[in-house]
Design an enzyme around this catalytic site. Sequence first.
Site: not given
Length: 269
Positions: A55-57, A111-112, A150
Amino acid sequence: MKLKLGFSPCPNDTFIFDALVNGKIDTGGLEFEAVLEDVETLNRWALEGRLDVTKLSFPAYFKTQEQYTLLNSGSALGKGVGPLLISHRQQPFTEAEINGAAVVLPGINTTAHLLFSFAYPDAHHKSFGVFHEIEDAVVNNGAALGVIIHENRFTYQDKGLVKVTDLGEYWEQAMKVPIPLGGIVIKKSLGNAVFGQVDGLIRKSLEHAFSRYPEVPAYVKEHAQAMSEEVMRKHIDLYVNNYSLDLGAEGRAAVDTLSAVYNRLHTGA
Protein backbone atom coordinates in the site's frame (compact mmCIF):
# COMPACT_ATOMS: atom_id res chain seq x y z
CA MET A 1 6.74 -18.03 -3.88
CA LYS A 2 6.83 -15.81 -0.80
CA LEU A 3 6.05 -12.12 -1.18
CA LYS A 4 6.58 -9.28 1.30
CA LEU A 5 3.29 -7.40 1.57
CA GLY A 6 3.04 -4.01 3.25
CA PHE A 7 -0.12 -2.27 4.40
CA SER A 8 -1.26 -0.03 7.25
CA PRO A 9 -2.87 -1.17 10.53
CA CYS A 10 -5.90 1.00 9.74
CA PRO A 11 -9.26 -0.81 9.55
CA ASN A 12 -9.69 -0.37 5.80
CA ASP A 13 -6.42 -2.19 5.05
CA THR A 14 -6.73 -4.92 7.67
CA PHE A 15 -10.31 -5.51 6.49
CA ILE A 16 -9.12 -5.94 2.89
CA PHE A 17 -6.13 -8.17 3.64
CA ASP A 18 -7.42 -10.26 6.57
CA ALA A 19 -8.49 -13.26 4.51
CA LEU A 20 -5.36 -13.12 2.34
CA VAL A 21 -2.79 -13.13 5.15
CA ASN A 22 -4.67 -15.28 7.65
CA GLY A 23 -5.37 -18.36 5.55
CA LYS A 24 -9.07 -17.73 4.97
CA ILE A 25 -8.77 -18.11 1.20
CA ASP A 26 -6.72 -20.36 -1.08
CA THR A 27 -3.70 -18.36 -2.25
CA GLY A 28 -2.71 -20.81 -4.98
CA GLY A 29 0.76 -21.49 -3.62
CA LEU A 30 1.68 -17.87 -2.92
CA GLU A 31 2.77 -16.98 0.61
CA PHE A 32 2.55 -13.48 2.03
CA GLU A 33 4.72 -12.01 4.77
CA ALA A 34 2.63 -9.13 6.10
CA VAL A 35 4.41 -5.97 7.28
CA LEU A 36 2.13 -3.40 8.94
CA GLU A 37 3.37 0.19 9.13
CA ASP A 38 1.94 3.69 8.91
CA VAL A 39 1.46 4.86 5.34
CA GLU A 40 4.36 7.34 5.27
CA THR A 41 6.76 4.59 6.34
CA LEU A 42 5.36 2.45 3.52
CA ASN A 43 5.82 5.39 1.15
CA ARG A 44 9.50 5.68 2.10
CA TRP A 45 10.00 1.94 1.76
CA ALA A 46 8.42 2.01 -1.69
CA LEU A 47 10.93 4.67 -2.72
CA GLU A 48 13.63 2.23 -1.54
CA GLY A 49 11.97 -0.75 -3.26
CA ARG A 50 11.84 -2.78 -0.04
CA LEU A 51 8.53 -4.60 -0.50
CA ASP A 52 7.17 -6.82 -3.27
CA VAL A 53 3.57 -5.63 -2.86
CA THR A 54 2.63 -2.56 -0.85
CA LYS A 55 0.00 0.00 0.00
CA LEU A 56 1.22 3.52 -0.66
CA SER A 57 -0.03 7.04 -1.20
CA PHE A 58 -0.49 8.01 -4.81
CA PRO A 59 2.28 10.68 -4.80
CA ALA A 60 4.70 7.93 -3.72
CA TYR A 61 3.39 5.79 -6.58
CA PHE A 62 4.03 8.61 -9.04
CA LYS A 63 7.66 8.63 -7.87
CA THR A 64 8.11 4.84 -8.17
CA GLN A 65 6.39 3.95 -11.45
CA GLU A 66 9.61 2.63 -12.99
CA GLN A 67 9.71 -0.09 -10.32
CA TYR A 68 6.06 -0.64 -9.35
CA THR A 69 2.78 -0.99 -11.20
CA LEU A 70 -0.69 -0.28 -9.81
CA LEU A 71 -2.98 -3.22 -9.12
CA ASN A 72 -6.69 -3.04 -9.92
CA SER A 73 -7.79 -4.16 -6.45
CA GLY A 74 -7.16 -2.82 -2.96
CA SER A 75 -7.13 0.94 -3.53
CA ALA A 76 -8.64 3.63 -1.34
CA LEU A 77 -10.51 5.95 -3.66
CA GLY A 78 -13.94 7.51 -3.54
CA LYS A 79 -16.16 10.49 -2.93
CA GLY A 80 -16.41 12.29 0.40
CA VAL A 81 -13.29 10.54 1.67
CA GLY A 82 -10.72 13.31 1.57
CA PRO A 83 -8.50 14.69 4.33
CA LEU A 84 -9.67 17.58 6.49
CA LEU A 85 -7.85 20.78 7.41
CA ILE A 86 -8.66 21.41 11.07
CA SER A 87 -7.85 23.95 13.81
CA HIS A 88 -8.50 24.65 17.48
CA ARG A 89 -9.55 28.22 16.55
CA GLN A 90 -13.30 28.67 16.31
CA GLN A 91 -13.23 31.76 14.09
CA PRO A 92 -13.01 31.27 10.29
CA PHE A 93 -9.62 31.57 8.57
CA THR A 94 -8.93 33.73 5.54
CA GLU A 95 -6.84 32.21 2.76
CA ALA A 96 -4.03 34.63 3.64
CA GLU A 97 -4.09 33.42 7.26
CA ILE A 98 -3.87 29.80 6.12
CA ASN A 99 -0.98 30.64 3.82
CA GLY A 100 0.88 32.23 6.74
CA ALA A 101 0.03 29.65 9.41
CA ALA A 102 2.03 26.70 10.71
CA VAL A 103 0.46 23.51 9.35
CA VAL A 104 1.30 19.94 10.34
CA LEU A 105 0.64 17.22 7.76
CA PRO A 106 0.83 13.40 7.74
CA GLY A 107 3.95 12.86 5.66
CA ILE A 108 5.56 14.60 2.72
CA ASN A 109 4.66 11.79 0.27
CA THR A 110 1.01 11.51 1.28
CA THR A 111 -2.01 12.34 -0.84
CA ALA A 112 -3.12 14.57 2.04
CA HIS A 113 -0.06 16.76 1.46
CA LEU A 114 -0.74 16.86 -2.29
CA LEU A 115 -4.40 17.82 -1.80
CA PHE A 116 -3.44 20.52 0.70
CA SER A 117 -0.88 21.91 -1.75
CA PHE A 118 -3.51 21.81 -4.50
CA ALA A 119 -5.92 23.86 -2.38
CA TYR A 120 -3.26 26.16 -0.85
CA PRO A 121 -0.24 26.33 -3.18
CA ASP A 122 1.10 29.41 -1.39
CA ALA A 123 1.17 27.82 2.09
CA HIS A 124 4.80 27.08 2.94
CA HIS A 125 4.98 26.83 6.74
CA LYS A 126 4.57 23.06 6.73
CA SER A 127 5.86 20.35 9.02
CA PHE A 128 5.20 16.62 8.98
CA GLY A 129 4.28 14.04 11.60
CA VAL A 130 2.63 10.66 12.09
CA PHE A 131 -1.06 10.95 11.21
CA HIS A 132 -2.41 9.94 14.62
CA GLU A 133 -0.33 12.62 16.41
CA ILE A 134 -1.66 15.56 14.39
CA GLU A 135 -4.78 16.21 16.46
CA ASP A 136 -2.67 16.53 19.60
CA ALA A 137 -0.19 18.83 17.84
CA VAL A 138 -3.04 21.20 17.07
CA VAL A 139 -4.74 20.83 20.47
CA ASN A 140 -1.45 21.64 22.21
CA ASN A 141 -0.86 24.66 19.96
CA GLY A 142 2.18 23.12 18.28
CA ALA A 143 0.53 24.11 15.02
CA ALA A 144 -2.28 26.47 14.12
CA LEU A 145 -3.63 24.01 11.57
CA GLY A 146 -3.44 20.29 10.90
CA VAL A 147 -4.44 17.95 8.10
CA ILE A 148 -6.10 14.78 9.37
CA ILE A 149 -6.83 11.46 7.68
CA HIS A 150 -8.17 8.00 8.53
CA GLU A 151 -10.20 7.57 11.72
CA ASN A 152 -9.31 11.08 12.93
CA ARG A 153 -12.10 12.30 10.65
CA PHE A 154 -14.47 10.83 13.23
CA THR A 155 -12.73 12.01 16.42
CA TYR A 156 -11.42 15.55 15.93
CA GLN A 157 -14.60 17.24 17.19
CA ASP A 158 -14.35 15.29 20.45
CA LYS A 159 -11.14 17.24 21.13
CA GLY A 160 -12.72 20.64 20.53
CA LEU A 161 -11.26 20.97 17.03
CA VAL A 162 -13.15 22.43 14.07
CA LYS A 163 -13.04 21.83 10.33
CA VAL A 164 -11.51 24.65 8.29
CA THR A 165 -11.60 23.00 4.84
CA ASP A 166 -12.67 19.63 3.51
CA LEU A 167 -9.75 19.11 1.11
CA GLY A 168 -11.51 16.22 -0.60
CA GLU A 169 -14.61 18.30 -1.24
CA TYR A 170 -12.38 21.05 -2.67
CA TRP A 171 -10.77 18.49 -5.00
CA GLU A 172 -14.09 17.01 -6.14
CA GLN A 173 -15.62 20.41 -6.89
CA ALA A 174 -12.55 21.57 -8.82
CA MET A 175 -11.72 18.38 -10.76
CA LYS A 176 -15.07 16.54 -10.99
CA VAL A 177 -13.49 13.15 -10.28
CA PRO A 178 -13.28 10.90 -7.18
CA ILE A 179 -10.43 11.34 -4.70
CA PRO A 180 -7.55 8.85 -5.13
CA LEU A 181 -5.99 8.41 -1.69
CA GLY A 182 -3.84 5.27 -1.84
CA GLY A 183 -3.24 2.25 -4.01
CA ILE A 184 -1.72 -1.22 -3.92
CA VAL A 185 1.32 -1.71 -6.15
CA ILE A 186 3.46 -4.69 -7.12
CA LYS A 187 7.01 -4.87 -8.39
CA LYS A 188 7.12 -5.00 -12.18
CA SER A 189 10.00 -7.47 -11.99
CA LEU A 190 7.60 -10.15 -10.68
CA GLY A 191 5.95 -10.34 -14.10
CA ASN A 192 2.42 -10.35 -15.49
CA ALA A 193 1.43 -13.79 -14.20
CA VAL A 194 2.15 -12.88 -10.56
CA PHE A 195 0.46 -9.49 -11.12
CA GLY A 196 -2.72 -11.24 -12.21
CA GLN A 197 -2.59 -13.78 -9.40
CA VAL A 198 -2.02 -11.21 -6.64
CA ASP A 199 -4.64 -8.87 -8.09
CA GLY A 200 -7.21 -11.65 -8.09
CA LEU A 201 -6.32 -12.72 -4.54
CA ILE A 202 -6.75 -9.22 -3.12
CA ARG A 203 -10.17 -9.00 -4.73
CA LYS A 204 -11.07 -12.45 -3.39
CA SER A 205 -9.88 -11.45 0.09
CA LEU A 206 -12.07 -8.34 0.05
CA GLU A 207 -15.06 -10.26 -1.29
CA HIS A 208 -14.62 -12.67 1.63
CA ALA A 209 -14.70 -9.75 4.08
CA PHE A 210 -17.71 -8.13 2.40
CA SER A 211 -19.64 -11.42 2.50
CA ARG A 212 -19.47 -11.36 6.31
CA TYR A 213 -19.86 -7.63 6.90
CA PRO A 214 -20.94 -5.87 9.18
CA GLU A 215 -18.96 -8.41 11.21
CA VAL A 216 -15.61 -6.84 12.07
CA PRO A 217 -12.84 -9.46 11.84
CA ALA A 218 -10.66 -10.07 14.89
CA TYR A 219 -7.65 -9.05 12.78
CA VAL A 220 -9.13 -5.57 12.33
CA LYS A 221 -9.88 -5.25 16.05
CA GLU A 222 -6.38 -6.44 16.97
CA HIS A 223 -4.76 -3.56 15.10
CA ALA A 224 -7.33 -0.90 16.07
CA GLN A 225 -7.34 -1.41 19.81
CA ALA A 226 -8.03 2.21 20.74
CA MET A 227 -11.04 2.37 18.42
CA SER A 228 -14.64 1.45 19.13
CA GLU A 229 -16.32 -0.98 16.73
CA GLU A 230 -18.57 1.88 15.64
CA VAL A 231 -15.55 3.91 14.51
CA MET A 232 -14.04 0.82 12.84
CA ARG A 233 -17.22 0.36 10.80
CA LYS A 234 -17.37 4.07 9.93
CA HIS A 235 -13.77 3.79 8.75
CA ILE A 236 -14.49 0.71 6.63
CA ASP A 237 -17.74 2.18 5.24
CA LEU A 238 -15.92 5.35 4.20
CA TYR A 239 -12.74 3.95 2.66
CA VAL A 240 -13.68 0.48 1.33
CA ASN A 241 -16.02 0.42 -1.67
CA ASN A 242 -16.42 -0.80 -5.24
CA TYR A 243 -13.24 1.05 -6.27
CA SER A 244 -11.42 -1.15 -3.74
CA LEU A 245 -12.64 -4.23 -5.60
CA ASP A 246 -11.64 -2.80 -8.97
CA LEU A 247 -10.44 0.70 -9.83
CA GLY A 248 -12.06 0.45 -13.25
CA ALA A 249 -11.86 3.12 -15.95
CA GLU A 250 -13.30 5.87 -13.73
CA GLY A 251 -10.86 5.13 -10.91
CA ARG A 252 -7.84 5.03 -13.18
CA ALA A 253 -8.94 8.29 -14.83
CA ALA A 254 -9.06 9.89 -11.37
CA VAL A 255 -5.51 8.63 -10.66
CA ASP A 256 -4.36 10.11 -13.99
CA THR A 257 -5.97 13.44 -13.03
CA LEU A 258 -4.16 13.43 -9.70
CA SER A 259 -0.90 12.57 -11.48
CA ALA A 260 -1.31 15.57 -13.78
CA VAL A 261 -1.87 17.85 -10.77
CA TYR A 262 1.14 16.33 -9.00
CA ASN A 263 3.34 16.98 -12.05
CA ARG A 264 2.05 20.54 -12.40
CA LEU A 265 2.72 21.36 -8.74
CA HIS A 266 6.20 19.86 -8.88
CA THR A 267 7.29 21.34 -12.20
CA GLY A 268 5.42 24.64 -12.07
CA ALA A 269 4.04 23.91 -15.52
